[in-house]
Scaffold this active site. Structure first.
Site, PDB file in Angstrom:
ATOM      1  N   HIS A  40       0.824  -1.207   0.000  1.00 29.74           N
ATOM      2  CA  HIS A  40       0.000   0.000   0.000  1.00 29.74           C
ATOM      3  C   HIS A  40       0.861   1.260   0.000  1.00 29.74           C
ATOM      4  O   HIS A  40       0.549   2.234  -0.661  1.00 29.74           O
ATOM      5  CB  HIS A  40      -0.894  -0.035   1.246  1.00 29.74           C
ATOM      6  CG  HIS A  40      -2.006   0.954   1.218  1.00 29.74           C
ATOM      7  ND1 HIS A  40      -3.208   0.685   0.605  1.00 29.74           N
ATOM      8  CD2 HIS A  40      -2.106   2.204   1.713  1.00 29.74           C
ATOM      9  CE1 HIS A  40      -3.994   1.727   0.734  1.00 29.74           C
ATOM     10  NE2 HIS A  40      -3.359   2.669   1.401  1.00 29.74           N
ATOM     11  N   HIS A  86     -10.585   2.711  -1.022  1.00 25.22           N
ATOM     12  CA  HIS A  86     -10.713   2.295   0.369  1.00 25.22           C
ATOM     13  C   HIS A  86     -11.464   0.967   0.392  1.00 25.22           C
ATOM     14  O   HIS A  86     -12.461   0.805   1.081  1.00 25.22           O
ATOM     15  CB  HIS A  86     -11.406   3.369   1.218  1.00 25.22           C
ATOM     16  CG  HIS A  86     -10.600   3.759   2.405  1.00 25.22           C
ATOM     17  ND1 HIS A  86     -11.117   4.107   3.611  1.00 25.22           N
ATOM     18  CD2 HIS A  86      -9.263   3.839   2.561  1.00 25.22           C
ATOM     19  CE1 HIS A  86     -10.143   4.392   4.458  1.00 25.22           C
ATOM     20  NE2 HIS A  86      -9.017   4.248   3.844  1.00 25.22           N
TER      21      HIS A  86
END
Lengths: 724, 221
Positions: A40, A86
């Site tokens: 990430h 998200h």
């Protein structure tokens, strides 16, 4: 499991880490490495390939690498925008996951000095009939609305899709667009040894610890246990932080500023120092905390929301403090810029971490993972059953991916700021720039079916569709952001698709002068080994210089002729029609000719700007007839369509051939229209005319407006209002 | 005419409202903070929409207890004209300057859409530029707009002709479709729809302008 494994640091990475440090790391240091080296934060699988994207153009002020991208819109004004995923948190806790996704992307934009003026989103769920979809959809929509509505930014456009491949991993991609002046753009590059590092915003708690690591892994049946890694949003705190930051930005006090997103204090401090090639020292004793006795490890890894880190001019610290106190926002000097090139973390008089920053950034692991092209030889296209056009039209309008999403967007405040110009109509959102005649058109698009069948073509199509939607509003497309949502990149076929996607985006954005200025990658969208369909969501913005050209545009007049720009449809493979009738449909997506795309798009833009046509919509999912149904519903009109060859009817109605638009035009302007199109070499076809009501095809097929509307609008409310 | 807008920390329609007043009336309103001690001399005070203190508790409940609301109440009693829009309406009912209260929408969801509203009477400070029973189109955007009052209160609202606007069709569960109402003296108006978002036809409707024009009309005639 040893401590490295439990931090998702594999054996090779552990060796690398020990080699770098030349000693055993502290617990806090392991935490810092684990988040900074997570997929990430480090983009370790994608970094190499992302460099190949097309990121330049005269309109670009700032491309990828900052909190968001910046484009020039003239008159000393600039648009700052970005999209971010998200996905993982929204599957575990849909309301908070989606809400904090919106909050995070808003901070990326106002960190750079822009006041947000619009929000968009692209959300994808499993099958509408899947037991979890209702829960996820209602939670995600309420979360997006709950956050954006409270901060007071209109959510003006988006897309919602349903597909079996998202049953175990839904997607939430949120995009924010902000406005600033060109001389008030703020960057994250720290500088000035000795300058104070300041923490502002909400207090730090234990929420979201290891969120970035969680978002870098796959799910299994026990994913629910990750719930504590999901952050909790407080839009009221965000509103105060937004106003305080924008006020301080007028006072020439900020050297650099960065929001605390994924990996919180760790990644924000490391990134700021890395960009400025300086060191940073943090004293955690001064961090505002929500509870007592937080450890250094917890503070460095917390992903508590609504926080920012800034480097201030020392002489302006008091002024800054006053601004934040006025807005009831915490303000604390938590460190300073140093010349060591290390990040040093102090807590209770102890050195908790001391790491050369380059080990966390440039020298972080980077993988050029193996890639293998998918073998498509065994796939056979299932023939379509015999289809009655009238049934098919109603069935299509009542299918999850085509039907009205009003149930969703009515929960988003779309009119706040009083500049939304095309509420709930049109192919893209449109927001006026206050006190000007300018407007910004925005859209986000992708067709995962195409992307799954052919990653490169699908990616090109996503860029082209976004461009087309912006053109349909009369705006000149400027630039794009993206969210590249994929499965596990360690699988060679997925890695190959990822690389082809980059190529597709690059080719299309070069051809259309539609550069990428920001973006995000979300990998490991898998549950128990099942990956999502590739979903490279493209978010684009375009500019209308003078909204006067839109006066009377977008309304259908009885007697107007309906033309198609582009060729008649015929391509049904991989279409929505196939999906609706055959279920899975993933063999050959339509070809996309970027030369023709540009030709047709520029032709249409000219027609709108010269006020020759009365309305325009692109043709996408479901083909020409779905576009026409949507048009006549919005304006409560009818249409008569003529199909010359009955044998080609299904292809013409439902074919998803690319680079096409439907336009309407008053008959007296048809000759000018034809002349203009011929001069440009743009193909067009007369397909019918606007009537007062009902859809009529070749005298033989008649559907009432009520039936069209019922089919289109009933599906989602009927599923969602039956909350079991 | 002096127009004052009171902003709470989470107010988010203050700039829209100020822009609307500027656009429609050519008057620059004064925006004050709820932390200020006093409201300056005003002919019209507006509490705009938003989420005053986050509204995680009942909407407007904390705002209604701010010290500046003492001054607002005083001004209201003196006959100064006051409008509360959306969250402003919620704050006015929490302060009991207007009767009844605003509950969660019956759908339990946020609703954002343009709605048709009927003007109940045109003989007030706020509505002289409308016709009685005229149907207008103004956006709503709220989660808690479901007007509720006990039967006696509701009866007295109707008996005193205090209703300002009604939804043409049921939308959020409001009793008697009440979208906005006055105090007994007709100098305080609370309404859920956002007239400040309906002052420019380019955004879809300008039916809200006349609320502001009616106010100006009062002072200029």
């Amino acid at each position: 499991m040893d401590i490295y494994e439990s931090h998702s640091i594999n054996k090779e990475e552990k060796e690398l880490l020990l080699n770098y440090l030349g000693r055993d790391p502290s617990h806090t240091e392991i935490g810092i490495f684990s988040v900074m080296w997570s997929e990430h934060c480090s983009y370790k699988s994608s970094r190499h390939w992302l460099k190949k994207l097309h990121t330049e153009g005269i309109q670009v002020i700032q491309g990828p690498g900052e909190n968001a991208g910046v484009v020039d819109i003239g008159d000393n004004q600039a648009i700052i925008f970005k999209m971010e995923s998200h996905n993982h948190p929204s599957f575990i806790e849909p309301y908070q996951g989606a809400a904090t996704g919106v909050g995070g992307i808003m901070r990326d934009v106002f960190t750079m000095g822009a006041r947000p003026i619009a929000l968009l989103n692209s959300i994808r769920f499993g099958e509408l009939s899947h037991p979890k979809t209702k829960f996820l959809l209602s939670g995600v929509v309420a979360g997006i609305g709950g956050y954006g509505n409270c901060v007071g930014i209109p959510t003006i456009a988006g897309e919602t899709g349903f597909d079996i491949s998202y049953n175990g991993n839904n997607l939430v991609n949120a995009m924010c667009v902000g406005l600033t002046t060109k001389d008030k753009i703020f960057y994250s590059k720290a500088s000035g040894v000795g300058n104070p590092v300041v923490y502002v915003g909400a207090k730090t708690g234990r929420d979201g610890i290891h969120g970035a690591t969680m978002a870098s892994g796959e799910f299994d049946d026990e994913s629910e246990k990750n719930r504590p890694t999901v952050q909790v949003g407080d839009p009221y705190a965000e509103k105060l932080l937004l106003e305080a930051c924008l006020e301080l930005m007028q006072k020439d006090a900020i050297i650099s500023i960065q929001d605390m997103g994924a990996a919180g204090l760790t990644s924000s401090s490391v990134e700021m120092a890395d960009k400025g090639k300086v060191g940073i020292e943090l004293n955690l004793d001064n961090i505002p905390t929500r509870q007592q006795n937080l450890t250094a490890y917890e503070m460095m890894l917390s992903e508590s929301q609504e926080r920012m880190l800034m480097v201030l001019k020392p002489e302006k610290t008091e002024i800054a403090k006053e601004v934040f106190e006025k807005w009831d926002v915490d303000f604390a000097i938590v460190g300073k810029i140093t010349e060591t090139n290390n990040i040093v973390v102090l807590h209770n008089g102890m050195i908790e971490a001391d790491i050369p920053i380059k080990f966390l950034t440039d020298n972080a692991p980077m993988y050029k993972r193996e890639k293998i092209k998918k073998n498509k030889q065994n796939q056979k296209r299932q023939p379509l059953p015999s289809i009655k056009p009238k049934d098919a039209i109603l069935k299509m309008l009542n299918s999850p991916n085509i039907c009205s999403k009003k149930w969703i967007w009515e929960q988003y405040d779309r009119t706040i700021m009083a500049n939304t110009l095309n509420d709930a109509g049109g192919d893209a959102g449109l927001v006026r720039i206050e006190n000007t005649e300018k407007a910004i058109a925005m859209s986000c698009d992708v067709n995962p079916r195409y992307c799954h069948a052919d990653a490169k073509k699908g990616a090109m199509q996503a860029v082209a569709e976004c461009w087309r939607n912006i053109i349909s509003m009369g705006a000149k497309p400027l630039a794009i952001t993206n969210c590249l949502n994929f499965g596990n990149p360690e699988k060679p076929e997925i890695m190959n698709d990822f690389v082809e996607t980059i190529e597709g985006i690059r080719d299309a954005s070069i051809a259309l002068d539609f550069p990428v200025v920001s973006g995000n990658v979300s990998l490991y969208n898998e549950t128990n080994g099942d990956a999502i369909k590739n979903t490279p969501t493209i978010g684009g913005v375009g500019l209308i210089e003078n909204i006067g050209v839109l006066d009377n545009f977008g309304s259908l007049n009885i007697g107007d002729s309906i033309y198609m720009i582009g060729k008649k449809g015929s391509h049904l493979s991989c279409s929505t029609l196939e999906e609706v009738y055959n279920g899975e449909s993933s063999i050959d997506p339509p070809e996309i000719n970027l030369y023709e795309e540009k030709l047709n798009g520029n032709g249409v833009l000219d027609l709108i700007q010269e006020k020759i046509i009365t309305s325009c919509h692109d043709i996408s999912d479901g083909g020409m007839i779905v576009t026409i149904c949507e048009m006549i519903m919005t304006d409560d009109r009818g249409a008569t369509i003529n199909i010359v060859d009955n044998n080609k009817m299904i292809g013409e109605l439902f074919g998803e051939d690319q680079s096409r638009y439907i336009i309407t035009i008053s008959p007296e302007l048809e000759s000018i229209f034809k002349k203009k199109m011929k001069k440009r070499g743009v193909k067009y076809e007369l397909i019918g005319c606007i009537t007062s009501s009902q859809l009529k095809i070749n005298d033989s097929i008649i559907i009432s407006n009520n039936d069209i509307r019922d089919a289109y609008e009933s599906l989602i409310p009927s599923v969602m209002n039956n909350m079991a | 005419m002096n127009v004052t807008i009171i902003r709470f920390p989470g107010t988010n329609c203050d700039l829209d409202t100020a822009n609307a007043v500027k656009k429609v009336l050519g008057i620059v309103p004064k925006i004050i903070s709820c932390k200020d001690d006093k409201i300056p001399k005003s002919d019209l005070i507006i509490i705009p929409g938003g989420f005053s203190y986050g509204d995680y508790l009942r909407s407007g409940a904390i705002a209604a207890r701010e010290p500046i609301m003492d001054d607002l109440e005083l001004r209201g009693n003196q006959g100064v004209f006051i409008i509360g829009i959306c969250n402003g309406f919620q704050i006015l009912t929490e302060r009991k300057l207007l009767p009844g209260s605003l509950l969660k929408n019956s759908s339990l969801k946020f609703i954002s859409k343009n709605v048709e509203l009927k003007i109940n009477r045109n003989d007030t400070f706020f509505t002289s530029k409308y016709q009685t029973d005229e149907v207008v189109n103004i956006p709503i955007a709220h989660h808690d707009g479901n007007f509720f009052a006990d039967q006696d209160t509701l009866d007295s609202i109707e008996d005193n002709n205090q209703v300002a606007l009604r939804y043409l069709n049921p939308i959020n569960g409001s009793l008697n479709n009440i979208a906005g109402l006055y105090n007994k003296n007709l100098n305080i108006l609370g309404l859920m729809p956002h007239p400040e978002r309906a002052v420019d036809i380019k955004t879809g409707t300008n039916d809200g302008s006349r609320i502001f024009e009616s106010a100006l009309n009062f002072y200029s005639t």
